[in-house]
Enzyme design. Structure first.
Site, short mmCIF file in Angstrom:
data_model
loop_
_atom_site.label_atom_id
_atom_site.label_comp_id
_atom_site.label_asym_id
_atom_site.label_seq_id
_atom_site.Cartn_x
_atom_site.Cartn_y
_atom_site.Cartn_z
N ASP A 6 -65.64 40.41 61.13
CA ASP A 6 -65.60 41.63 61.29
C ASP A 6 -64.54 42.79 60.84
O ASP A 6 -63.44 42.39 61.52
CB ASP A 6 -66.18 42.17 62.45
CG ASP A 6 -66.82 43.67 62.47
OD1 ASP A 6 -68.18 43.59 62.75
OD2 ASP A 6 -66.11 44.31 62.36
N ASP A 101 -69.30 44.99 56.07
CA ASP A 101 -68.01 44.88 56.61
C ASP A 101 -68.01 43.68 57.54
O ASP A 101 -67.11 43.16 58.11
CB ASP A 101 -67.18 45.97 57.75
CG ASP A 101 -67.47 45.91 58.95
OD1 ASP A 101 -68.72 45.79 59.35
OD2 ASP A 101 -66.62 46.23 59.87
N GLU A 102 -69.27 42.76 57.81
CA GLU A 102 -69.19 41.67 58.59
C GLU A 102 -69.96 40.44 57.84
O GLU A 102 -70.85 40.82 57.16
CB GLU A 102 -69.42 41.95 60.00
CG GLU A 102 -70.77 42.33 60.09
CD GLU A 102 -71.58 42.63 61.52
OE1 GLU A 102 -71.32 41.91 62.16
OE2 GLU A 102 -72.05 43.86 61.72
P1 TTP Z 1 -68.60 48.64 62.58
O1 TTP Z 1 -67.81 47.18 62.25
O2 TTP Z 1 -69.36 48.58 63.88
O3 TTP Z 1 -67.19 49.26 62.85
P2 TTP Z 1 -65.87 49.60 62.34
O4 TTP Z 1 -65.67 48.48 61.32
O5 TTP Z 1 -65.28 50.77 61.84
O6 TTP Z 1 -64.84 49.12 63.57
P3 TTP Z 1 -64.67 48.07 64.28
O7 TTP Z 1 -63.12 47.63 64.38
O8 TTP Z 1 -65.13 48.18 65.92
O9 TTP Z 1 -65.45 46.82 63.74
O10 TTP Z 1 -69.12 49.08 61.32
C1 TTP Z 1 -68.57 48.97 59.85
C2 TTP Z 1 -68.68 50.39 59.17
O11 TTP Z 1 -70.15 50.66 59.16
C3 TTP Z 1 -67.91 51.36 59.78
O12 TTP Z 1 -66.73 51.31 59.37
C4 TTP Z 1 -68.76 52.49 59.38
C5 TTP Z 1 -69.90 52.17 59.20
N1 TTP Z 1 -70.73 52.43 60.39
C6 TTP Z 1 -71.69 53.68 60.29
O13 TTP Z 1 -71.50 54.43 59.04
N2 TTP Z 1 -72.35 54.07 61.39
C7 TTP Z 1 -72.28 53.55 62.37
O14 TTP Z 1 -72.81 54.15 63.56
C8 TTP Z 1 -71.61 52.25 62.69
C9 TTP Z 1 -71.58 51.60 63.98
C10 TTP Z 1 -70.96 51.92 61.52
MG MG Z 2 -65.93 46.34 61.74
#
Ligand code: TTP
Ligand code: MG
Length: 402
Positions: A6, A101-102
């Protein structure tokens, strides 16, 4: 072993990478703080002020007035996501993306070639750092559930390994909300038993779990014991490939819905082509304002992954439901199933020129989309997009392996 990978603060990290002067500043990617925008994500500096995803941007601004607010650049993030996915595929085809992103990566079968799952995860993280300039967090474990929990524990730049012999000691101290499906409501039910950690949860008998949660009880019991039989399903082995979209306001207009449907069809067709699959059956899904959901399907004469014939058939299905659209549509989706590996189609002299034209168009469209993002091409239909929710530009992650 399974790797769950992720990206850290994905959208925000890309913005900081592209503009290093932001590195030490709180950065919020999302909708407007003046309007009703929502935070998509915030970098780790901004998170120290209590800012998080899905929070109203106006609230984020109150928490941290000096934060730099940036509008999402979705096409750019999609392109970066594609580069990251290409790195995964250097190691194995057993890659199941959950969102931009994952992804889950199953290392069975490629360990002889590349080393242990831990080595592979390190190599992936290193390639992402050196070639893309971003950090990712990895969880490495015997199954999906454990790998996903692990990747989240040491963010950012995390690396957490769960060995088969350590499953229980790994899970026991964690809060029960780490179990998929246990949200605030379920947690409340468990509060009266003073159950807060997974270790405490494991003391509940199956009978009591059934009494409390019905059929979900079994599912919770398994996860609390670190048992998760779900496999990593790459597109290649998927039973169907589908896309759907939910609208912030219900739509009634046939042309607008058709426009969305054709865009979804293009995305599905491209995924089929990238996975080298053709499909024989396709379905249309419509959810109305009262949440009633219908699906309509049709079987094609020839299995295909070509956008044009899929588009024609899906539009015919929508046409047949035209009289219902006045009820208001909140979700539209399409999918292709009965998949099999593509092989050269036996062309009859009659349909050869049309097929070749379709194929050339598909190849050109794929090349443009991969380069400039999936929304870079619009079909011959023009349509007015309703204003989207500020945070709805990325599709929600599907529940793992659903
Ligand atoms: P996430 O992997 O949940 O968050 P992140 O990568 O920003 O942070 P982390 O280090 O905690 O993993 O989500 C991935 C992307 O998806 C995030 O950069 C933006 C988008 N996203 C939204 O647009 N709305 C949301 O509510 C969430 C949770 C994510
Ligand atoms: Mg993330």
């Amino acid at each position: 072993m399974i790797i769950h990978l992720d990206m850290d603060a994905f959208y925000a990290s890309i913005e900081v990478r592209d503009n290093p002067s932001l590195a030490a500043l709180p950065v919020v990617v999302g909708g407007s703080a003046e309007g009703r925008g929502v935070v998509s994500t915030a970098n780790y500096v901004a998170r120290q002020f209590g800012i998080h995803s899905a929070m109203p941007a106006s609230q984020a601004k109150r928490l941290c007035p000096q934060a730099v607010f940036i509008k999402p650049r979705m096409q750019h993030y999609v392109a970066v996501s594609k580069q990251i996915r290409d790195i995964f595929h250097r190691f194995t085809d057993r890659v199941e993306p959950l969102s931009l992103d994952e992804a889950f990566i199953d290392t069975h079968g490629c360990e002889a070639l590349f080393g242990t799952a831990e080595t592979i995860a390190q190599k992936i993280k290193q390639a992402i750092r050196e070639e893309i300039g971003l950090t990712a967090s990895a969880g490495i474990a015997p199954n999906k559930f454990l790998a996903k929990v692990a990747s989240d524990l040491q963010k950012p730049d995390g690396f957490v390994v769960v060995k088969a012999e350590n499953i229980q000691s790994f899970l026991d101290p964690l809060p029960i909300t780490r179990i998929w499906g246990i949200g605030p409501q379920t947690k409340k039910k468990l509060d009266r038993f003073q159950i807060a950690t997974i270790g405490q949860f494991r003391t509940i008998t199956k009978d009591l779990l059934f009494e409390l949660f019905g059929d979900h009880g079994d599912h919770f019991w398994n996860l609390a014991h670190g048992i998760d039989a779900r496999t990593v399903t790459p597109d290649r082995e998927a039973k169907s490939i589908s896309h759907e979209t939910t609208f912030p306001v219900d739509l009634h207009d046939y042309e607008v819905l058709k426009g969305y449907l054709l865009e979804l069809t293009d995305q599905v067709a491209m995924r089929l082509r990238r996975a080298n699959l053709v499909g024989k059956s396709l379905h249309l899904k419509l959810r109305f304002s009262n949440f009633e959901t219908i699906t309509r399907s049709r079987t094609l004469t020839t299995p295909t992954h070509s956008s044009e014939p899929l588009a024609q058939s899906i539009v015919a299905l929508l046409d047949a439901e035209r009289s219902k659209l006045h009820r208001g549509v909140r979700l539209i989706g399409m999918g292709v199933s009965q998949l099999k590996a593509d092989h050269p189609i036996q062309l009859t002299l009659f349909d050869q020129p049309q097929r070749e034209r379709d194929q050339r168009m598909d190849q050109t469209a794929d090349a443009i989309r991969l380069k400039f993002g999936k929304s870079s091409l619009a079909r011959g239909t023009t349509f007015e997009r309703p204003k989207k929710k500020e945070n709805s530009s990325s599709p929600p992650s599907p529940p793992p392996n659903s």
